[in-house]
Enzyme design. Structure first.
Site, PDB file in Angstrom:
ATOM      1  N   ASP A 124      -0.467 -11.047  23.321  1.00 21.28           N
ATOM      2  CA  ASP A 124       0.039 -12.677  23.467  1.00 21.28           C
ATOM      3  C   ASP A 124      -0.576 -13.187  22.531  1.00 21.28           C
ATOM      4  O   ASP A 124      -0.191 -14.255  21.928  1.00 21.28           O
ATOM      5  CB  ASP A 124      -0.364 -13.040  24.863  1.00 21.28           C
TER       6      ASP A 124
ATOM      7  N   GLU B 119      10.479  -5.724  27.744  1.00 26.43           N
ATOM      8  CA  GLU B 119       9.791  -6.502  26.536  1.00 26.43           C
ATOM      9  C   GLU B 119       8.264  -6.066  26.257  1.00 26.43           C
ATOM     10  O   GLU B 119       7.835  -5.854  25.084  1.00 26.43           O
ATOM     11  CB  GLU B 119       9.605  -7.917  27.086  1.00 26.43           C
ATOM     12  N   HIS B 120       7.509  -5.895  27.343  1.00 24.87           N
ATOM     13  CA  HIS B 120       6.139  -5.495  27.279  1.00 24.87           C
ATOM     14  C   HIS B 120       5.854  -4.135  28.137  1.00 24.87           C
ATOM     15  O   HIS B 120       6.373  -3.964  29.415  1.00 24.87           O
ATOM     16  CB  HIS B 120       5.077  -6.444  27.956  1.00 24.87           C
TER      17      HIS B 120
ATOM     18  N   HIS C 216       4.404 -16.866  34.467  1.00 23.64           N
ATOM     19  CA  HIS C 216       5.197 -17.280  33.547  1.00 23.64           C
ATOM     20  C   HIS C 216       6.237 -18.171  34.103  1.00 23.64           C
ATOM     21  O   HIS C 216       6.455 -19.538  33.661  1.00 23.64           O
ATOM     22  CB  HIS C 216       5.612 -16.117  32.376  1.00 23.64           C
TER      23      HIS C 216
ATOM     24  N   GLN D  89       2.310 -11.753  34.199  1.00 20.81           N
ATOM     25  CA  GLN D  89       3.872 -11.917  33.838  1.00 20.81           C
ATOM     26  C   GLN D  89       4.494 -12.992  34.802  1.00 20.81           C
ATOM     27  O   GLN D  89       5.234 -13.903  34.541  1.00 20.81           O
ATOM     28  CB  GLN D  89       4.778 -10.827  33.321  1.00 20.81           C
TER      29      GLN D  89
ATOM     30  N   HIS E 161      42.415  -4.875  -7.098  1.00 19.65           N
ATOM     31  CA  HIS E 161      41.211  -4.399  -7.364  1.00 19.65           C
ATOM     32  C   HIS E 161      41.370  -3.101  -8.334  1.00 19.65           C
ATOM     33  O   HIS E 161      40.580  -2.951  -9.296  1.00 19.65           O
ATOM     34  CB  HIS E 161      40.646  -3.577  -6.057  1.00 19.65           C
TER      35      HIS E 161
END
Length: 437
Positions: A355, A321-322, A256, A253, A414
């Site tokens: 992934d 996230e992961h 990235h 990670q 109504h």
């Protein structure tokens, strides 16, 4: 990496803030969007020259370019893409929902109608990098949902072309409406349309801060998937984990983005120290060392909890996230995990498996938003309509109650809408009803 001992009282201070950009960036994005709305293709072309450094004769990808992409792509890689497509499609087909209806004894029919969106736009990052996996993960759930028109946009390289892998992946999925446009101008074109690009109903896909801010700006005029932040991973491990593997996963990670976050949460001081040492060793041979090292230095962290229960509480507070669970019995901990975008169980379920290949979507909630949101999925490309078919018997039985409820809220029209069908509109002063004519 910094090793920190934590207790139950510390865990809520571990979340990262969401990057909403600078005021200058937000103003820039608003100006780009407004220019594209007013000037269409002319504005898109000008921004492509300004930001990508290239003037294109046309933004649409031709069939010749797609054919050339196939000729440049290794056959083995093409087979890998096709197998990934099969795996991802199989998984997402299980997410399909159907319309449903039911009847009450009084003759009323109620239900929910599922309808696919008419169109979707997919943003695929490009320029100096290629992400065929982003094509698969964004397009396949839309196709599975039944979206008829899918548009793909991606910034061109300096040669004025898109990555062969990206084009082949799109072609394998039957996508032919592909444009060489990136940045905020691409999002504006998808949202509002130009002479060349017709607008879409929903925009998905990751991008840089300008893409993220543009998606935020156009939301409401079109739907979006999410505002994704930098990638992040949390590894929950005990002393059975292998330091070399954990370190490699954390670095997967970190490479990235300099803003990516890599965190180990463990109840083992021994593992913490071994992983820290291994991260430093592996960093030295990474091709993207500068990026990974900056990420690890600024956002890498090892938390040592007193107990595994405290470690689990910390993971839920982080809402990553992961999440990889590398323990003796990872399945036994699954029920205790409340917040995570994707959960990887056991040493062989490394994050890159998800992934690229396993099947579940890799477009995941970041920055702690896994507390309330989900991975991109088929239902994101469908909408639901409520179906109400009231019988006369049910209407007459409930009319007075419905009219009373409307008047409770001060909405006389109504109430009259009901009474016009039930003996005539009631005069509140006299109590008489005006019969239908």
């Amino acid at each position: 990496m910094k090793i920190t001992a934590i207790s139950r009282s510390d865990r809520f201070s571990l979340k990262r803030s969401i990057d909403s950009g600078t005021e200058k960036q937000r103003k820039t994005v608003r100006a780009i969007i407004e220019d594209v709305r007013k000037n269409g293709d002319k504005a898109v072309s000008a921004f492509t020259v300004k930001f990508d450094g290239i003037a294109l004769a046309q933004t649409a990808v031709s069939e010749e370019e797609i054919a050339e992409a196939y000729s440049l792509l290794d056959d083995q890689l093409l087979q890998v893409i096709r197998q990934a497509i099969a795996n991802i499609t199989e998984y997402h087909e299980r997410q399909l929902q159907s319309s449903w209806f039911y009847h009450r004894k009084d003759g009323t029919m109620l239900g929910q109608k599922i309808t696919a969106l008419d169109s979707a736009g997919v943003y695929v990052p490009g320029g100096t990098a290629a992400y065929p996996s982003s094509v698969l993960m964004n397009v396949i759930p839309a196709l599975t949902a039944g979206v008829e028109r899918i548009v793909l946009v991606s910034p061109p390289g300096k040669d004025g072309r898109l990555s062969p892998g990206v084009l082949a992946a799109a072609s394998e999925l039957g996508i032919r409406e592909i444009y060489k446009v990136g940045g905020a101008q691409a999002i504006a074109a998808l949202a509002y349309g130009t002479e060349t690009i017709k607008p879409v109903d929903k925009i998905t896909g990751p991008g840089n801060i300008f893409v993220a801010l543009a998606k935020r700006e156009v939301f409401g005029d079109v739907d979006i998937d999410m505002i994704a932040g930098p990638s992040e991973i949390v590894v929950l491990a005990d002393d059975s984990a292998i330091p070399q593997e954990v370190a490699a996963d954390l670095l997967s990670q970190a490479e990235h983005d300099m803003l990516s976050s890599s965190v180990l949460v463990t109840d083992s001081q021994t593992l913490a120290e071994a992983v820290n040492e291994e991260v430093g060793r592996q960093l030295q041979t990474l091709p993207r060392k500068a990026i990974a090292e900056a990420s690890i230095t600024d956002y890498g962290q090892i938390y040592v909890a007193e107990t595994m229960n405290d470690a689990i509480d910390t993971v839920n507070a982080l809402a990553p996230e992961h999440l990889e669970i590398i323990t003796r019995s990872p399945e036994a901990l699954l029920g205790s995990i409340k917040h995570a975008g994707a959960i990887f169980l056991g040493r062989y379920s490394a994050e890159p498996v998800g992934d690229y290949f396993a099947g579940p979507n890799h477009v995941l909630p970041t920055n702690g938003t896994a507390r309330f949101s989900s991975p991109l999925n088929v239902t994101d490309f469908q909408k639901k309509s409520s179906i109400i078919s009231y019988s006369q018997t049910a209407f007459e039985a409930h009319a007075d109650s419905i009219a009373a409820f409307a008047r409770l809220e001060g909405l006389e029209a109504h109430a009259r809408s009901i009474e016009a069908r039930n003996g005539g509109i009631k005069d509140e002063k006299s109590g008489t009803r005006q019969k239908n004519k």
